[in-house]
Write a protein that holds these residues in place. Structure first.
Motif, PDB file in Angstrom:
ATOM      1  N   MET A   1      -3.303  -6.901  -9.483  1.00  0.00           N
ATOM      2  CA  MET A   1      -4.361  -6.573  -8.194  1.00  0.00           C
ATOM      3  C   MET A   1      -5.265  -7.422  -8.031  1.00  0.00           C
ATOM      4  SD  MET A   1      -4.145  -2.451  -7.728  1.00  0.00           S
ATOM      5  CE  MET A   1      -3.627  -2.543  -6.302  1.00  0.00           C
TER       6      MET A   1
ATOM      7  N   HIS B   1      -2.136   2.328   4.211  1.00  0.00           N
ATOM      8  CA  HIS B   1      -2.912   1.397   3.637  1.00  0.00           C
ATOM      9  C   HIS B   1      -2.250   0.241   2.481  1.00  0.00           C
ATOM     10  CE1 HIS B   1      -6.143   2.839   6.230  1.00  0.00           C
ATOM     11  NE2 HIS B   1      -6.092   3.923   5.417  1.00  0.00           N
ATOM     12  N   ASP B   2      -2.636  -0.921   2.492  1.00  0.00           N
ATOM     13  CA  ASP B   2      -1.933  -1.649   1.458  1.00  0.00           C
ATOM     14  C   ASP B   2      -3.095  -1.964   0.171  1.00  0.00           C
ATOM     15  OD1 ASP B   2      -3.822  -3.515   2.566  1.00  0.00           O
ATOM     16  OD2 ASP B   2      -2.447  -5.100   2.797  1.00  0.00           O
ATOM     17  N   SER B   3      -4.381  -1.050   0.536  1.00  0.00           N
ATOM     18  CA  SER B   3      -5.176  -1.037  -0.597  1.00  0.00           C
ATOM     19  C   SER B   3      -5.920   0.122  -1.052  1.00  0.00           C
ATOM     20  CB  SER B   3      -6.528  -1.834   0.098  1.00  0.00           C
ATOM     21  OG  SER B   3      -7.091  -1.008   1.124  1.00  0.00           O
TER      22      SER B   3
ATOM     23  N   GLU C   1     -11.849  -3.268  -2.024  1.00  0.00           N
ATOM     24  CA  GLU C   1     -10.724  -2.791  -1.949  1.00  0.00           C
ATOM     25  C   GLU C   1      -9.599  -3.723  -2.976  1.00  0.00           C
ATOM     26  OE1 GLU C   1      -8.966   0.226  -0.176  1.00  0.00           O
ATOM     27  OE2 GLU C   1     -11.093   0.540  -0.481  1.00  0.00           O
ATOM     28  N   TRP C   2      -8.829  -3.083  -3.703  1.00  0.00           N
ATOM     29  CA  TRP C   2      -7.704  -3.963  -4.517  1.00  0.00           C
ATOM     30  C   TRP C   2      -6.360  -3.802  -3.831  1.00  0.00           C
ATOM     31  CZ3 TRP C   2      -9.129  -6.188  -9.313  1.00  0.00           C
ATOM     32  CH2 TRP C   2     -10.226  -5.821  -9.875  1.00  0.00           C
ATOM     33  N   ARG C   3      -6.022  -4.844  -3.886  1.00  0.00           N
ATOM     34  CA  ARG C   3      -4.681  -4.998  -3.364  1.00  0.00           C
ATOM     35  C   ARG C   3      -3.636  -6.079  -4.172  1.00  0.00           C
ATOM     36  NH1 ARG C   3      -8.416  -5.601   0.734  1.00  0.00           N
ATOM     37  NH2 ARG C   3      -7.758  -4.296   2.499  1.00  0.00           N
TER      38      ARG C   3
ATOM     39  N   LEU D   1      -0.313   1.923  -0.627  1.00  0.00           N
ATOM     40  CA  LEU D   1      -1.301   2.524  -1.979  1.00  0.00           C
ATOM     41  C   LEU D   1      -2.193   3.531  -1.418  1.00  0.00           C
ATOM     42  CD1 LEU D   1      -2.136  -1.218  -3.188  1.00  0.00           C
ATOM     43  CD2 LEU D   1      -0.331   0.191  -3.992  1.00  0.00           C
TER      44      LEU D   1
ATOM     45  N   THR E   1      -1.420  -8.503  -5.906  1.00  0.00           N
ATOM     46  CA  THR E   1      -1.584 -10.053  -5.904  1.00  0.00           C
ATOM     47  C   THR E   1      -0.188 -10.597  -5.246  1.00  0.00           C
ATOM     48  OG1 THR E   1      -2.653  -9.836  -7.806  1.00  0.00           O
ATOM     49  CG2 THR E   1      -1.890 -11.919  -7.246  1.00  0.00           C
TER      50      THR E   1
ATOM     51  N   ARG F   1       2.209  -7.786  -0.943  1.00  0.00           N
ATOM     52  CA  ARG F   1       1.345  -6.518  -0.444  1.00  0.00           C
ATOM     53  C   ARG F   1       2.131  -5.592   0.390  1.00  0.00           C
ATOM     54  NH1 ARG F   1      -4.344  -9.710   0.616  1.00  0.00           N
ATOM     55  NH2 ARG F   1      -4.736 -10.362  -1.406  1.00  0.00           N
TER      56      ARG F   1
END
Length: 276
Positions: free
Chosen positions: A246, A234-236, A253-255, A265, A257, A260
């Protein structure tokens, strides 16, 4: 390897457990206000988790029990296990407040198969930020295999070892600072604060941690008789793992900025114990 890593890490978690329970990030009041509320860490994986109704499950390294109770609300018959008595006190308090039947057991994760029944569980669950506290992923995989009944499954969402290798203090570049692979000696940190919103000030700030490469994790499970059935990167991540770099999404969910697609992550993994 430092022999006392358990007591050092336990002191860190014991001190932070009350602050975590009081923080809005763990949403204990939302659990109480809404009997259908599921913690966002579990909710993120509902499409992959599937139907757990009636399954006998154990959540290893359960902390204050929000994910454990979320699985219980989805219909699983859950037990939570953790080595921190302060964390378990919060978990039991929450379960009592909610009238939830989840049982909580105090034990180091490596001793879980000595205090819980073997070949008994349909589901072993492990959540975010658990494996980094363990010096040997192979020993962990052996415990998982002992707990699962034949045909039972491991379900884990974890921070990606690529994320754990990054320097979270850098704001300008993504710098690989820490080992990606498991090494014998721990990474020793001495940092105040914690990953939730709180005004609490802590004194037990030393931690001993290890990374485990994705291939090492999969190989350890295969070597202990489990068959990999799912692996999704996942990218989050469900907290601001790289502060200042982020953005928080509607899914909690944090990604990153920017860019991505550069680095995974977290990951979700499922493996099934082979046998009749």
């Amino acid at each position: 390897m430092t022999a006392d890593y358990r007591s050092i890490n336990r002191a860190n978690w014991d001190e932070r457990a009350p602050a975590h329970a009081a923080s809005p990030d763990y949403a204990l009041d939302r659990f109480a206000a809404d009997p259908a509320y599921i913690h966002h860490v579990v909710r993120f994986d509902l499409p992959r988790l599937g139907d757990v109704r009636g399954l006998r499950g154990v959540h290893l390294q359960c902390h204050i029990g929000t994910d454990t109770i979320s699985l219980s609300r989805l219909g699983a018959r859950m037990t939570g296990l953790d080595f921190s008595p302060a964390s378990l006190a919060e978990a039991r308090r929450l379960a009592e407040r909610l009238g939830d039947p989840t049982e909580f057991v105090e034990s180091d994760v490596y001793a879980a198969a000595d205090v819980l029944p073997n070949d008994a569980y349909d589901l072993v669950f492990t959540g975010i930020g658990a494996l980094c506290w363990l010096p040997s992923v192979e020993r962990w995989a052996a415990v998982v295999a002992r707990l699962l009944k034949p045909g039972g499954r491991l379900f884990i969402r974890e921070g990606h070892p690529m994320l754990w290798s990054l320097d979270d203090a850098r704001k300008d570049v993504l710098e690989v600072r820490y080992p990606y692979f498991e090494v014998e000696e721990p990474l020793v940190f001495d940092e105040g604060g914690t990953y939730v919103t709180t005004d609490a000030v802590f004194t037990a700030n030393e931690t001993h941690e290890w990374n485990h490469g994705l291939g090492e994790i999969v190989t350890a499970l295969l070597a202990n008789g489990l068959r990999l059935t799912m692996l999704v990167e996942h990218d989050s991540v469900p907290w601001e793992a790289l502060p200042g770099r982020m953005v928080l999404g509607a899914d909690e969910e944090w990604r990153l900025t920017e860019g991505r697609a550069r680095v995974p992550l977290t990951y979700t993994l499922q493996a099934v114990k082979m046998g009749e």
